[in-house]
Design a protein around this motif. Structure first.
Motif, PDB file in Angstrom:
ATOM      1  N   MET A   1       0.744  -1.133  -0.242  1.00 10.23           N
ATOM      2  CA  MET A   1      -0.523  -0.189  -0.006  1.00 10.23           C
ATOM      3  C   MET A   1       1.027   1.626   0.145  1.00 10.23           C
ATOM      4  SD  MET A   1      -3.057  -1.157   2.531  1.00 10.23           S
ATOM      5  CE  MET A   1      -3.939   0.686   2.506  1.00 10.23           C
ATOM      6  N   THR A   2      -0.021   2.147  -1.005  1.00 13.24           N
ATOM      7  CA  THR A   2       1.376   3.841  -0.839  1.00 13.24           C
ATOM      8  C   THR A   2       0.981   4.395   1.134  1.00 13.24           C
ATOM      9  OG1 THR A   2       0.745   3.257  -3.363  1.00 13.24           O
ATOM     10  CG2 THR A   2       1.148   5.882  -2.511  1.00 13.24           C
ATOM     11  N   PRO A   3       1.758   4.935   1.048  1.00 10.78           N
ATOM     12  CA  PRO A   3       1.977   5.749   2.935  1.00 10.78           C
ATOM     13  C   PRO A   3       0.578   6.244   1.981  1.00 10.78           C
ATOM     14  CG  PRO A   3       3.859   5.259   2.237  1.00 10.78           C
ATOM     15  CD  PRO A   3       3.578   4.728   1.516  1.00 10.78           C
ATOM     16  N   GLN A   4      -0.109   7.269   2.980  1.00 12.88           N
ATOM     17  CA  GLN A   4      -0.918   8.488   3.097  1.00 12.88           C
ATOM     18  C   GLN A   4      -0.455   8.996   4.187  1.00 12.88           C
ATOM     19  OE1 GLN A   4      -3.139   8.306   1.041  1.00 12.88           O
ATOM     20  NE2 GLN A   4      -2.375   6.355   0.168  1.00 12.88           N
ATOM     21  N   TRP A   5      -1.037  10.771   3.893  1.00 10.13           N
ATOM     22  CA  TRP A   5      -0.661  11.479   4.746  1.00 10.13           C
ATOM     23  C   TRP A   5      -1.567  10.872   6.202  1.00 10.13           C
ATOM     24  CZ3 TRP A   5       2.353  15.626   3.935  1.00 10.13           C
ATOM     25  CH2 TRP A   5       3.005  15.825   2.916  1.00 10.13           C
ATOM     26  N   SER A   6      -1.332  11.338   7.321  1.00 11.66           N
ATOM     27  CA  SER A   6      -1.735  11.394   8.218  1.00 11.66           C
ATOM     28  C   SER A   6      -2.676  11.759   8.905  1.00 11.66           C
ATOM     29  CB  SER A   6      -0.822  10.986   9.428  1.00 11.66           C
ATOM     30  OG  SER A   6      -0.781  12.856   9.454  1.00 11.66           O
TER      31      SER A   6
ATOM     32  N   MET B   1       9.573  15.633   1.148  1.00 14.99           N
ATOM     33  CA  MET B   1       9.612  14.589   2.548  1.00 14.99           C
ATOM     34  C   MET B   1       8.188  14.027   1.391  1.00 14.99           C
ATOM     35  SD  MET B   1       6.996  16.032   5.318  1.00 14.99           S
ATOM     36  CE  MET B   1       5.699  15.244   5.569  1.00 14.99           C
ATOM     37  N   ARG B   2       7.290  14.689   0.683  1.00 17.87           N
ATOM     38  CA  ARG B   2       6.736  12.896  -0.269  1.00 17.87           C
ATOM     39  C   ARG B   2       8.057  11.717  -0.773  1.00 17.87           C
ATOM     40  NH1 ARG B   2       4.131  13.048  -3.879  1.00 17.87           N
ATOM     41  NH2 ARG B   2       5.414  14.854  -5.183  1.00 17.87           N
ATOM     42  N   ALA B   3       8.519  13.006  -1.741  1.00 22.99           N
ATOM     43  CA  ALA B   3       9.598  11.676  -1.688  1.00 22.99           C
ATOM     44  C   ALA B   3      10.419  10.324  -0.405  1.00 22.99           C
ATOM     45  CB  ALA B   3      10.846  12.437  -3.134  1.00 22.99           C
ATOM     46  N   GLN B   4      10.853  11.195   0.163  1.00 22.36           N
ATOM     47  CA  GLN B   4      11.719  10.540   1.051  1.00 22.36           C
ATOM     48  C   GLN B   4      10.342  10.030   2.257  1.00 22.36           C
ATOM     49  OE1 GLN B   4      13.567  13.822   3.765  1.00 22.36           O
ATOM     50  NE2 GLN B   4      14.722  12.287   4.857  1.00 22.36           N
ATOM     51  N   PHE B   5       9.141  10.126   1.745  1.00 28.57           N
ATOM     52  CA  PHE B   5       7.812   9.227   2.637  1.00 28.57           C
ATOM     53  C   PHE B   5       7.122   8.709   2.091  1.00 28.57           C
ATOM     54  CE2 PHE B   5       9.866  12.470   6.238  1.00 28.57           C
ATOM     55  CZ  PHE B   5      10.536  11.335   6.412  1.00 28.57           C
TER      56      PHE B   5
ATOM     57  N   PRO C   1       1.813  10.384  -0.909  1.00 28.81           N
ATOM     58  CA  PRO C   1       1.093  10.574  -2.639  1.00 28.81           C
ATOM     59  C   PRO C   1       0.798  12.414  -2.431  1.00 28.81           C
ATOM     60  CG  PRO C   1      -0.540  10.081  -0.277  1.00 28.81           C
ATOM     61  CD  PRO C   1       0.792  10.023  -0.348  1.00 28.81           C
ATOM     62  N   GLU C   2       1.600  13.170  -3.679  1.00 31.25           N
ATOM     63  CA  GLU C   2       0.686  13.549  -4.303  1.00 31.25           C
ATOM     64  C   GLU C   2      -0.721  14.550  -3.999  1.00 31.25           C
ATOM     65  OE1 GLU C   2       2.872  17.260  -7.166  1.00 31.25           O
ATOM     66  OE2 GLU C   2       2.220  15.219  -7.920  1.00 31.25           O
ATOM     67  N   ALA C   3      -0.829  14.867  -3.228  1.00 27.94           N
ATOM     68  CA  ALA C   3      -2.329  15.304  -2.937  1.00 27.94           C
ATOM     69  C   ALA C   3      -2.184  16.003  -2.093  1.00 27.94           C
ATOM     70  CB  ALA C   3      -3.486  13.800  -1.500  1.00 27.94           C
ATOM     71  N   PRO C   4      -3.823  16.767  -1.473  1.00 29.17           N
ATOM     72  CA  PRO C   4      -4.747  16.858  -2.544  1.00 29.17           C
ATOM     73  C   PRO C   4      -4.730  17.062  -4.530  1.00 29.17           C
ATOM     74  CG  PRO C   4      -5.419  18.683  -1.708  1.00 29.17           C
ATOM     75  CD  PRO C   4      -3.592  18.188  -0.861  1.00 29.17           C
ATOM     76  N   CYS C   5      -3.709  18.035  -4.886  1.00 29.68           N
ATOM     77  CA  CYS C   5      -3.498  18.116  -5.865  1.00 29.68           C
ATOM     78  C   CYS C   5      -1.291  18.383  -5.468  1.00 29.68           C
ATOM     79  CB  CYS C   5      -3.714  19.760  -6.393  1.00 29.68           C
ATOM     80  SG  CYS C   5      -3.798  21.225  -5.040  1.00 29.68           S
ATOM     81  N   MET C   6      -1.129  19.275  -6.795  1.00 30.98           N
ATOM     82  CA  MET C   6       0.553  19.235  -6.863  1.00 30.98           C
ATOM     83  C   MET C   6       0.896  20.132  -5.435  1.00 30.98           C
ATOM     84  SD  MET C   6       0.130  20.012 -10.851  1.00 30.98           S
ATOM     85  CE  MET C   6       1.583  21.970 -10.843  1.00 30.98           C
ATOM     86  N   ASP C   7       1.698  19.613  -5.286  1.00 31.04           N
ATOM     87  CA  ASP C   7       3.406  19.870  -4.169  1.00 31.04           C
ATOM     88  C   ASP C   7       2.619  21.921  -4.692  1.00 31.04           C
ATOM     89  OD1 ASP C   7       2.750  18.244  -3.216  1.00 31.04           O
ATOM     90  OD2 ASP C   7       4.896  18.090  -4.350  1.00 31.04           O
TER      91      ASP C   7
END
Length: 179
Positions: free
Chosen positions: A42-47, A112-116, A119-125
């Protein structure tokens, strides 16, 4: 209650040895070999979600009135202590009047997204930071806290605390996979 002859039994663990179906009272022992479930990665999600800023009111207030403090702490953890919180926060503070601070902080969100592996959510960084800088910083701060970092301590103290407790500092990288 009990399935009728017309209703098929649908239990995900039914073929497993020692499985006790609900409301049956005695263990079911199958002559078939146990089934093994494969787990997909599973892809990790934002907490937390982007707009859960008020979950931590003190963080929300500090970030709204002085985002350079929050950003500095995030940057120090993402950069693993070099540069320090103070120098990253100062750079952010100097860029803030020009409107370029959101581009600077967006870079750290991407890292940070790449390191952990988030996903790029809810939209582009960059869009997240451009539209809602304070919410983005609060979300990143809460995410690092969810990994066990105490951002008020800084990188070195977190690394030392992790070494004492035998915990890997970068939870996104399995042991033995570093170069």
């Amino acid at each position: 209650m009990y399935p009728t002859m017309d209703e098929p039994e649908t239990y995900s663990d039914y073929g497993r040895t020692g499985y006790v179906p609900p409301n049956y009272g005695t263990p079911h022992v199958s002559s078939a070999p146990p089934t093994f479930m494969t787990h997909s990665v599973m892809t990790p999600q934002w907490s937390t979600d982007l707009f859960h800023c008020v979950d931590d009111p003190s963080l929300c207030l500090v970030t709204c009135f002085c985002p350079c403090f929050t950003f500095g702490r995030i940057a120090e953890i993402v950069d693993k202590g070099n540069p320090t919180c103070g120098s990253s926060g100062l750079c952010y503070g100097l860029l803030a009047p020009t409107g370029l601070a959101c581009l600077y902080s967006c870079n750290y969100r991407s890292r940070m997204r790449a390191q952990f592996e988030l996903p790029e959510a809810p939209c582009m960084d960059c869009f997240v930071h451009f539209c809602c800088e304070a919410c983005a910083l609060c979300q990143e701060y809460r995410q690092l806290q969810s990994y066990g970092f105490d951002l008020s301590l800084g990188w070195e103290a977190n690394a030392e605390r992790s070494r004492r407790h035998g915990v890997t500092v970068a939870p996104g990288i399995p042991p033995g996979m570093m170069r």
